[in-house]
Design an enzyme around this catalytic site. Structure first.
Site, short mmCIF file in Angstrom:
data_model
loop_
_atom_site.label_atom_id
_atom_site.label_comp_id
_atom_site.label_asym_id
_atom_site.label_seq_id
_atom_site.Cartn_x
_atom_site.Cartn_y
_atom_site.Cartn_z
N SER A 563 -2.68 1.97 -0.52
CA SER A 563 -2.21 0.86 -0.13
C SER A 563 -1.02 0.24 1.13
O SER A 563 -1.19 -0.41 1.98
CB SER A 563 -1.27 0.08 -1.31
OG SER A 563 -0.26 0.75 -1.78
N GLY A 592 -4.07 1.19 -4.57
CA GLY A 592 -4.06 2.17 -6.00
C GLY A 592 -4.35 3.71 -5.57
O GLY A 592 -4.51 3.87 -6.96
N ASN A 622 1.54 7.59 -5.60
CA ASN A 622 0.80 6.52 -6.48
C ASN A 622 0.43 7.52 -7.86
O ASN A 622 0.54 7.36 -8.69
CB ASN A 622 -1.31 5.97 -6.20
CG ASN A 622 -0.46 4.44 -5.65
OD1 ASN A 622 0.28 3.70 -6.14
ND2 ASN A 622 -1.75 4.95 -4.57
N ASP A 713 9.46 -5.08 -2.36
CA ASP A 713 9.33 -4.15 -3.56
C ASP A 713 10.00 -3.44 -3.83
O ASP A 713 9.13 -2.58 -4.13
CB ASP A 713 7.66 -5.51 -3.90
CG ASP A 713 7.25 -3.63 -3.45
OD1 ASP A 713 6.76 -3.56 -1.92
OD2 ASP A 713 5.79 -3.19 -3.27
N HIS A 716 6.45 -0.90 -0.52
CA HIS A 716 5.15 -1.75 0.26
C HIS A 716 5.92 -2.29 1.31
O HIS A 716 6.72 -2.70 1.51
CB HIS A 716 4.11 -2.66 -0.16
CG HIS A 716 3.49 -2.03 -1.43
ND1 HIS A 716 3.59 -2.25 -2.42
CD2 HIS A 716 2.30 -1.38 -1.37
CE1 HIS A 716 2.81 -1.91 -2.73
NE2 HIS A 716 1.91 -1.18 -2.43
#
Length: 738
Positions: A563, A592, A622, A713, A716
């Site tokens: 991502s 993802g 991930n 966040d 990202h």
């Protein structure tokens, strides 16, 4: 070796012995008395469920010839496959290794015939080897002195066989009978001075369950008992069960499965779209016999539906009867074949010197849970038959409850033949158990490991794995990250998962512990096993878009990742255009994704034409965020990606980036895991084609925290974050000629 042997000969002999040992097995020598070793007749079918074998307690059919093997030898009650699908099970048997190690994880893969297999090792110790029948591994068989195999799934009627040398030969008749005849012909004309391995491998009773004419009338005037879970509602277990596409009620085809002719007259009850190609292959006489058998029953069903005399459940029961009777008729032909082979051994005087094994690639659903087919880890398809007769060694009429698996066949055959077992084989020999009335030693396994890899590609069965002990079964569904736990003693039909029952909390923890331990034992690393996310439509659409772009080639710069990389098209779009707009870039990031998804995409995405000047790779966060996977395992996944790119794009410069920092502070466990991964992947830099950069510091404040203006966040990037990324790697891109 005598002391008087000349030094040169002694040296040569020692080198030969060391060479044999290095390969993990002993080669045959001139002094081996191979003629006294037992012959091995391995009869193998496709999709034969234990609940349709008399010796296993079938309530729906009789199999007198298979039962004869059991009464003269040993039956294993807890015999399981490692991956319940045709090709993978065969690969596990040949290699003695789980699917993720032997490389054949799903139908459609191609078996690597250069790897060590037990037939090759039997050849080394003087065995003559032959394979007749279904192969289904995509490449030509290796390790056999003679083979004749069906292409792909093969056909029931008038089948074509592939032969050594590349020829194709069509036979008229029924496939089970033809396989039996060809196996007998080889046995009668073999080299009688050598022990033999004969693998007689049947197509039956695989879908579409087309029986031979001699058994058309079998069960004609009786109903086969209906399983009590035929109308299972799938409550109390993973929601994924409800997504299946292998139910008798909804997924059986009018022509292909149910044997009707012409257009589907009741699409609300029968699926359309697949014709009965077996019928198309038949001679005029075969078609006439077929029509005489099926026509009246078909017409009666059509009339009953039209006049409204059948409820929806009545129609499902009719479909079950049509399915199960055809299935059992195909099984009966296999039992006929076994009888012919046993009779030949008796008549030829070979019976006392020949081990006979009967097995099948996995089990099958005979209406249980409303299903046909296999794949799931539930008992009906996890369990596979294993019956063995070994005169003079195996006691008669013995039943063993030891947990065995198809990876155990290879080491067992090798020990029987007097061949060494390579260290790479993951299964264990059953010979001591066979000679001890099926009693396992104290160090025999307490649990088996199972893994299914097709991930909803067929019948919408999801990727899952798990462990089974003598009483409990634990399944893990990766898509939903959900556990299911079954107490097989209290719930033999597996109708309710007790994973969230407080009374089973300690059992769940223990089974999870066993699950992780067995994954380590068998070298299971999901970070390196290619996996698709094609069940997610947006993912599939993006992947297809990338594939179309990649197939055009003409890229100088490729970004590969998850991502954070995909975000170049979102928060980083303006920066992308500023820095890379005129550099012929392609973005191969998908939100993802973990390393295993990138590995799959590189294999399936037609990227070979790209051959960019520079590939920027940043992947792995991930694996941490979803699974907190160990740094060693994630590093292996990153390594697999880099090695793949090196093979595909020989001239490409790979800029491997350390995984970016994440989390609120330096002590965030996810960030620490990523740092540990980076410690390992930095070693991939070779100073020539692979270059490593850790630019994580550019995103951090002086105290190690991450500003939300850079990562809103704390994972990202914002537009400002993408500018920092672009500026950090720009000098290196220029150094690499971009």
């Amino acid at each position: 070796m005598r002391l008087g042997t000349p030094p040169a000969l002694r040296t040569a002999a020692i080198l030969a012995l060391l060479t044999a040992t290095a390969f993990g097995h002993r080669l045959a020598t001139a002094n081996d008395d191979t003629a006294k070793r037992p012959n091995i007749l391995f009869v193998f079918s496709d999709d034969h469920a234990t609940q349709a074998i008399g010796a296993y307690g079938s309530k729906i059919n009789q199999t007198p010839h298979l039962d004869r093997i059991a009464s003269d030898g040993m039956l294993f009650r807890n015999s399981f496959c490692a991956n319940s699908i045709c090709g993978p099970s065969r690969a596990c048997i040949l290699t003695g290794k789980h699917s993720h190690i032997n490389g054949f994880r799903r139908n459609g893969n191609r078996f690597d015939g250069s790897q060590v297999t037990f037939p090759k090792l039997l050849q080394d110790v003087g065995y003559q080897t032959a394979l007749i029948g279904k192969w289904h591994l995509g490449t030509d068989p290796t390790g056999f002195d003679h083979w004749e195999v069906l292409p792909g799934q093969g056909n029931y009627y008038n089948p074509v066989f592939l032969q050594m040398g590349g020829d194709r030969k069509q036979y008229e008749g029924y496939v089970t009978d033809i396989i039996t005849e060809q196996a007998l012909d080889w046995l009668k004309n073999r080299d009688e001075d050598k022990p033999f391995l004969m693998m007689c491998q049947h197509k039956a009773p695989h879908r579409n369950w087309s029986p031979p004419p001699r058994h058309f009338s079998l069960y004609k005037d009786t109903d086969v008992p209906v399983p009590e879970t035929l109308f299972d509602d799938y409550q109390g277990r993973s929601e994924l069960l409800k997504e299946n596409e292998m139910s008798i009620a909804d997924h059986m085809y009018w022509q292909h499965d149910m044997k009707f002719q012409g257009e589907n007259q009741f699409p609300e009850h029968f699926a359309s779209g697949i014709i009965n190609r077996e019928y198309q292959r038949m001679t005029d006489q075969q078609k006439a016999d077929w029509d005489a058998a099926y026509g009246p029953e078909n017409e009666a069903l059509i009339n009953s539906i039209r006049d409204g005399s059948m409820s929806d459940q009545d129609i499902v029961r009719w479909k079950y009867q049509r399915y199960i009777k055809d299935y059992l008729r195909c099984v009966q032909a296999v039992d006929d074949s076994v009888g012919q082979l046993l009779d030949y051994l008796d008549e030829s005087g070979l019976a006392e010197d020949t081990i006979v094994i009967y097995s099948s690639d996995q089990g099958f659903y005979l209406g249980e849970h409303g299903w046909y087919d296999k794949r799931w880890m539930f008992e009906e398809s996890l369990q596979m038959p294993f019956i063995i007769r070994w005169p003079g060694k195996v006691a008669s009429g013995v039943e063993s409850k030891a947990l065995i698996q198809n990876i155990d066949y290879a080491p067992t055959f090798l020990e029987i033949a007097g061949a060494g077992v390579p260290d790479e084989i993951q299964g264990r020999s059953m010979v001591s158990m066979l000679k001890n009335e099926g009693k396992a030693t104290s160090d025999w396994r307490d649990a088996i490991y199972y893994a299914y890899y097709e991930n909803a590609a067929v019948h919408n069965v999801p990727l899952h794995d798990g462990v089974r002990t003598d009483r409990y079964k634990l399944m893990y569904f990766a898509r939903t990250r959900q556990w299911n736990l079954f107490d097989l003693q209290e719930d033999p039909l597996e109708l309710k998962s007790v994973h969230d029952d407080p009374q089973y909390a300690s059992i769940l923890l223990a089974m999870q512990k066993r699950y992780w331990d067995l994954r380590v034992l068998y070298d299971v690393n999901t970070a390196t096993i290619p996996a698709t996310r094609g069940t997610e439509k947006w993912w599939a659409d993006r992947f297809q878009s990338q594939t179309r772009r990649a197939s055009q080639g003409n890229a100088d710069l490729a970004f590969i990742g998850d991502s954070i990389t995909q975000g170049w098209e979102g928060a980083g779009k303006k920066i992308w255009q500023e820095f890379y707009g005129d550099r012929r870039p392609i973005n191969l990031g998908i939100s993802g994704d973990r390393t295993e998804h990138v590995i799959w995409r590189l294999d399936k995405g037609k990227v070979n034409k790209l051959n960019p000047k520079v590939a920027v790779v940043m992947i792995g966060t991930n694996n941490t965020g979803h699974l907190m996977q160990s740094p060693d395992q994630v590093a292996q996944g990153v390594t697999a990606i880099v090695e793949d790119l090196r093979q595909r794009w020989a001239d490409t410069q790979i800029l491997l980036l350390g995984i970016f920092p994440r989390g609120a502070d330096p002590f965030d466990l996810y960030r620490l895991n990523n740092i540990a991964i980076n410690d390992r992947i930095r070693k991939l830099a070779d100073g020539s084609h692979v270059h490593y950069m850790d630019i994580g510091d550019v995103f951090l404040e002086s105290d190690g925290t991450i500003s939300k203006t850079i990562m809103p966040d704390q994972l990202h990037l914002s537009e400002a974050g993408y500018r920092l990324w672009a500026e950090a790697i720009e000098p290196k891109l220029k150094d690499l000629g971009l």
